[in-house]
Structures are given as structure tokens and as C-alpha cells.
Design a protein around this motif. Sequence first.
Motif, short mmCIF file in Angstrom:
data_model
loop_
_atom_site.label_atom_id
_atom_site.label_comp_id
_atom_site.label_asym_id
_atom_site.label_seq_id
_atom_site.Cartn_x
_atom_site.Cartn_y
_atom_site.Cartn_z
N GLY A 210 0.79 -1.23 0.00
CA GLY A 210 0.00 0.00 0.00
C GLY A 210 0.81 1.27 0.00
O GLY A 210 0.26 2.37 -0.10
N ALA A 211 2.14 1.15 0.09
CA ALA A 211 2.98 2.35 0.17
C ALA A 211 2.95 3.14 -1.13
O ALA A 211 2.94 4.39 -1.11
N GLU A 212 2.90 2.47 -2.28
CA GLU A 212 2.90 3.20 -3.54
C GLU A 212 1.64 4.06 -3.67
O GLU A 212 1.71 5.23 -4.07
N ALA A 213 0.50 3.50 -3.31
CA ALA A 213 -0.74 4.27 -3.36
C ALA A 213 -0.69 5.43 -2.37
O ALA A 213 -1.17 6.54 -2.66
N ALA A 214 -0.09 5.21 -1.19
CA ALA A 214 0.00 6.26 -0.18
C ALA A 214 0.94 7.37 -0.64
O ALA A 214 0.69 8.56 -0.39
#
Length: 224
Positions: A24-28
Motif C-alpha cells: 500500500g505504500a505506492e498508493a500512499a
Amino acid sequence: MSRGTLLVLADGRFPAGGHAHSGGAEAAVRAGRVTGAASLEAFCRGRLHTAGLVAAALAAAAALGHDPGELDAAADARTPSPALRLAARKLGRQLARAARATWPSPELDALARAFPKGAHQPVVLGLTARVAGLGPDDAAYCAAYESVSGPATATVRLLSLDPFEATAVLARLAPELDRVADRAVLAARQALDDGADALPAASAPVLEIGAEAHAARPVRLFAS
């Protein structure tokens, strides 16, 4: 328990496919919620106490011998996002391949036959820990650590973040990781008597929404 075996399973270089996922880091990062070390720490803390806790409890329960089919259904129920369910099963399938080559076992073979498209990764992780001679505490720690180490590593690539800063974030989270792992094991032991409904069901709606938006993007650095 072999500490050497635990290190092999927890090593980020174990060929279980995690390097292709950002947790989920890329979306964040794209949404502006993670911009540096401080916001990465907040993101990882939130993920640890929600998705990390759920994964750690599922892994601990599998290591204790809880029925993998029941645990997989419990994982599905705790993962509203279709994109995250798909990612979890892809990671589970890859982990099962690596685990069967490393620690050949009838239990892992049976799981692969029952779930040809992959069981949820924490379930596979817990069963792998079990056949490798590790305990529920080890499985919980592996799952909890993966829940924060993946995003931290991904953010180094996404933001060109200083890897020393990313590692410092993980070090600061270590005491909380201990508490999450302990809580997960207690819940897993309770589930042996009360069923999978006793496992944590902590939610992270922003992660779920972000995963769906990320999956719809035509260009991505990470699969999830």
C-alpha cells in the motif's frame, strides 16, 4: 526452535515474491500521505496495528495447527478489497512454491492442491513455519515484520528515501511489533477453542480503497 531457520524464513531475500509488492505504500505516496520518514512511520504504525495484526494472528493460528481452510475463509472475510485478496493469494502461491522446495512437506503439498491459485499469504506463512519446526510466536513475528518492512523498503525506491532513515523507522517500531505479535499469538490460541471468529478483524479502510485505486492504474512500480 532453530533461530537459523527463522532467519531464513524472515529474510527479505527468501524468494516469496514480496519484493514486487509495496503493502500500500505506492498508493500512499501517490496520494501524498507518505512524503518522508515521519509520514512513513505513521503509515507503517497504522498498517502494523491493522493489517499486520490480522496477518500475524492468522499466521500464528496456522502454526498452531488450526485448519488452513477455515483460516483462509477468515482471511477472505477480513479483506474486503478484491485487489488485496488477489495480491494475498498470489503471494501465498509464491511462498508455497518456495517453502515446498525448501522444507518439503505433505502438509504444504496438500495446501497447494487445495488452493491451486494460492491460499492467503499469512496462512501459508504459518503453515510453513510449522513444517519448518518453528512456533506460533515465530510465525506472528514474521507476519508482523513483513507488514512494515515491505512498505519501508518500497518507500526507499518510491521516494529515494535514505535507507538509513527507513531502517530507523523499523527500529523505532520494534517495541510495538513485539506487542502486536504477543497479542496475535494470544488470539490464535483462543481461536483453537472458540474458532476463527476469535481472531482479530482490525480494519484499514484507506488501505483497502488505496489498493483498488492502485490496481486500476495502468502504470505501477509495484503490484500492490
